[in-house]
Each structure stands twice: as structure tokens, then as C-alpha cells.
Scaffold this motif. Structure first.
Motif, PDB file in Angstrom:
ATOM      1  N   TYR A  40     -75.469  60.247-147.672  1.00  0.00           N
ATOM      2  CA  TYR A  40     -74.968  61.419-148.372  1.00  0.00           C
ATOM      3  C   TYR A  40     -75.053  61.185-149.882  1.00  0.00           C
ATOM      4  CZ  TYR A  40     -73.077  63.146-143.975  1.00  0.00           C
ATOM      5  OH  TYR A  40     -72.937  63.609-142.699  1.00  0.00           O
TER       6      TYR A  40
ATOM      7  N   ASP B 117     -76.593  66.436-151.253  1.00  0.00           N
ATOM      8  CA  ASP B 117     -75.832  67.163-150.235  1.00  0.00           C
ATOM      9  C   ASP B 117     -74.775  68.072-150.842  1.00  0.00           C
ATOM     10  OD1 ASP B 117     -76.754  65.868-147.596  1.00  0.00           O
ATOM     11  OD2 ASP B 117     -76.378  64.164-148.911  1.00  0.00           O
ATOM     12  N   ASP B 118     -74.279  67.729-152.020  1.00  0.00           N
ATOM     13  CA  ASP B 118     -73.243  68.526-152.667  1.00  0.00           C
ATOM     14  C   ASP B 118     -73.260  68.196-154.151  1.00  0.00           C
ATOM     15  OD1 ASP B 118     -71.158  70.282-153.014  1.00  0.00           O
ATOM     16  OD2 ASP B 118     -69.833  69.334-151.558  1.00  0.00           O
TER      17      ASP B 118
ATOM     18  N   LEU C  48     -67.993  65.795-145.862  1.00  0.00           N
ATOM     19  CA  LEU C  48     -69.289  65.276-145.436  1.00  0.00           C
ATOM     20  C   LEU C  48     -69.134  64.299-144.277  1.00  0.00           C
ATOM     21  CD1 LEU C  48     -70.987  64.582-148.905  1.00  0.00           C
ATOM     22  CD2 LEU C  48     -71.555  66.410-147.311  1.00  0.00           C
TER      23      LEU C  48
ATOM     24  N   ARG D 125     -68.501  65.258-140.368  1.00  0.00           N
ATOM     25  CA  ARG D 125     -69.527  65.798-139.479  1.00  0.00           C
ATOM     26  C   ARG D 125     -69.796  64.828-138.344  1.00  0.00           C
ATOM     27  NH1 ARG D 125     -74.133  67.417-143.796  1.00  0.00           N
ATOM     28  NH2 ARG D 125     -72.768  68.367-145.346  1.00  0.00           N
TER      29      ARG D 125
ATOM     30  N   THR E 244     -77.960  66.843-144.274  1.00  0.00           N
ATOM     31  CA  THR E 244     -77.455  68.200-144.471  1.00  0.00           C
ATOM     32  C   THR E 244     -78.496  69.237-144.073  1.00  0.00           C
ATOM     33  OG1 THR E 244     -75.965  67.478-146.224  1.00  0.00           O
ATOM     34  CG2 THR E 244     -76.517  69.818-146.160  1.00  0.00           C
TER      35      THR E 244
ATOM     36  N   ASP F 114     -78.465  69.513-140.362  1.00  0.00           N
ATOM     37  CA  ASP F 114     -77.272  70.203-139.858  1.00  0.00           C
ATOM     38  C   ASP F 114     -77.366  71.714-140.059  1.00  0.00           C
ATOM     39  OD1 ASP F 114     -76.193  67.803-139.052  1.00  0.00           O
ATOM     40  OD2 ASP F 114     -74.941  67.538-140.825  1.00  0.00           O
TER      41      ASP F 114
ATOM     42  N   TRP G 137     -70.265  72.022-143.572  1.00  0.00           N
ATOM     43  CA  TRP G 137     -69.434  71.273-144.515  1.00  0.00           C
ATOM     44  C   TRP G 137     -67.976  71.198-144.067  1.00  0.00           C
ATOM     45  CZ3 TRP G 137     -73.774  73.766-145.964  1.00  0.00           C
ATOM     46  CH2 TRP G 137     -74.651  73.110-146.838  1.00  0.00           C
TER      47      TRP G 137
ATOM     48  N   HIS H 152     -80.317  74.591-149.702  1.00  0.00           N
ATOM     49  CA  HIS H 152     -80.680  73.791-148.538  1.00  0.00           C
ATOM     50  C   HIS H 152     -81.622  74.555-147.616  1.00  0.00           C
ATOM     51  CE1 HIS H 152     -78.283  70.283-149.348  1.00  0.00           C
ATOM     52  NE2 HIS H 152     -77.229  71.028-149.597  1.00  0.00           N
TER      53      HIS H 152
END
Length: 251
Positions: A87, A109-110, A128, A131, A179, A182, A205, A219
Motif C-alpha cells: 500500500y 492507493d490514497d 487499507l 481489506r 487497490t 479490489d 476502502w 483508479h
């Protein structure tokens, strides 16, 4: 009558993090919060050094400043994505949308804009890590029931193996970040259903996530690029204007 001592339960795997920021005080602050949350944390202040460090440490999480001198955060993230799916949370002092889009398009991812609350960062990290996913090192169950439960989603030439976390198009593996995988799996598991940005945020998330929901758009854009899709020819991920996204038909 004596009894044999019970074997000690195995300790949970230690989580590892790398913090990369040239603001040394901030890097120490972030590292301190991560360590209090159970991470073994390594700090560095240079982008080129960070790439080698992440390769050596193999962390679960990288907190990465966008505005590093020399090798900036965008290039660092791009290089990390050639060998790790850890991540990545990117920090930026500039709130302009272009910085966010550039940072996420290389696999972050963020993101958080400085100044930020360390508690907010930890909330993002917790979202994160919540998950559910099977570790690549976890042995597969050999039972017939487990084999029957193996979930594979197919859309035309697209094959999403949920349990193996593997995506293929026409038999060729497509390397997605955690991510990205997902997001795609969330859409593919609901054929015919439109998912709003908020619904995807909640699914991927977590419902406690707070931030800019346009994170989803970036994404989705990156997933499309990797699947060979375009905004015009939306074979696998389709935009439903004003509502959200749904999985396509592959045609």
C-alpha cells in the motif's frame, strides 16, 4: 498427573512500514504513530534511497511525500510498482487536482494533503489494512469444498480470479495494484449493477473512509489503461454518467 505444556500460539506477522519525507520532523512524527500502531518503521528522506530501501524491507505500507527533492514521489511510486504491491499513501503539500491525479495514476492507493492530522493518516491506513485478502504465503486448502468455492469472474476475454488475486485478458496476466484489483473485483462481482463512487469507496476502502470520492475515478482510469480499454471503447469498465460505474460485457 502432569500434562504436557501447550505449544505457544504463533505470533502474528509483524507489519512493516517505510516513511519517505524530506521534512525530518514530520517523518519522525508519522513513524511514531505507525510504531504505536504496531508497525516496525524505517524512515528515509531521499527518493532514490527509498526505492532500494523498499526493495530490502519489503514493507506492507509506504507513506511517501510527493515533493521530494531529486527523485520525486511520482517517480518513486512508479518504480516501486515495478516490484511491489504494498500500500502507498502519498502526501502532498499542493492540493491542486493534477498532483493528486498524477500521484494516483502511478499506483498510489490514497493521498493526504499537508497539513494533515496524524490520526487521519492512521484512519486511512487502518481502512487499507482492513481489506480481507489471503496472504500469498498462506497455504491453499486442499479440500474439495475449497476447490468448489474458488471464485473466478469472467467478462468476455477478461478473467478475474478472486482467490488468487490474478487478472488475465486473453490469457495474458495484467499486473494490477491491490487497490486496482479490489475496484475491478467489486464491479465484476456485481454484473449488471451500477456502483456509485460512494458504494465503491465503502466496498474497497471501507465505510469509515473520508476524503475526495473522485479517488475512485483515478483508479478506474488506471484499470482501464491496464486492461487495454479507453474512455470511448469501454469493454470492461463502463461509466454510467451521473451515477457511477458498472462492469461491461467485454464487447
Amino acid at each position: 498427573m502432569s500434562t504436557a505444556p501447550h505449544a505457544a500460539a504463533p505470533a502474528p506477522a509483524e507489519r512493516r512500514a517505510v516513511v519517505v519525507d524530506d521534512e525530518q520532523a514530520l517523518a519522525r512524527l508519522v513513524a511514531g504513530y505507525l510504531e504505536r500502531d504496531g508497525f516496525r518503521t524505517t524512515v528515509c528522506h531521499d527518493g532514490a534511497e527509498a526505492v532500494g530501501l523498499v526493495r530490502d524491507v519489503d514493507p506492507d505500507l509506504v507513506v511517501l511525500d510527493l515533493g521530494l527533492p531529486g527523485l520525486d514521489g511520482v517517480e518513486v511510486c512508479r518504480r516501486l510498482r515495478t516490484f511491489t504491491d504494498c500500500y502507498v499513501v502519498m502526501l502532498t503539500a499542493r492540493a491542486e487536482e493534477v498532483d493528486t491525479l498524477i500521484g494516483l495514476s502511478v499506483g498510489a492507493d490514497d493521498f493526504l494533503t499537508k497539513p494533515f492530522s496524524p490520526r487521519e493518516l492512521m484512519a486511512r491506513v487502518a481502512a487499507l489494512l482492513r481489506r480481507p485478502r489471503r496472504s500469498p504465503t498462506e497455504p491453499a486448502r486442499a479440500s474439495a469444498a475449497a476447490e468448489d468455492a474458488h471464485e473466478v469472474l469472467e467478462v468476455g476475454a477478461l478473467r478475474v480470479d478472486v482467490d488468487a488475486r490474478e487478472v488475465r485478458v486473453d490469457g495474458t496476466e495484467v499486473p494490477l495494484t491491490r487497490t486496482e484489483f479490489d475496484v475491478l473485483a467489486a464491479l465484476a462481482s456485481r454484473p449488471g449493477r451500477v456502483l456509485s463512487r460512494r458504494a465503491l469507496i465503502d466496498t474497497v476502502w471501507g465505510q469509515g473512509w473520508v476524503g475526495d470520492e473522485h479517488l475512485v475515478d483515478v483508479h478506474v482510469l488506471h484499470v482501464r489503461q491496464k486492461l487495454g480499454d479507453t474512455a470511448e471503447a469501454q469493454r470492461y469498465v463502463r461509466t454510467v454518467r451521473g451515477v457511477g460505474y458498472r462492469i461491461g460485457t467485454g464487447a
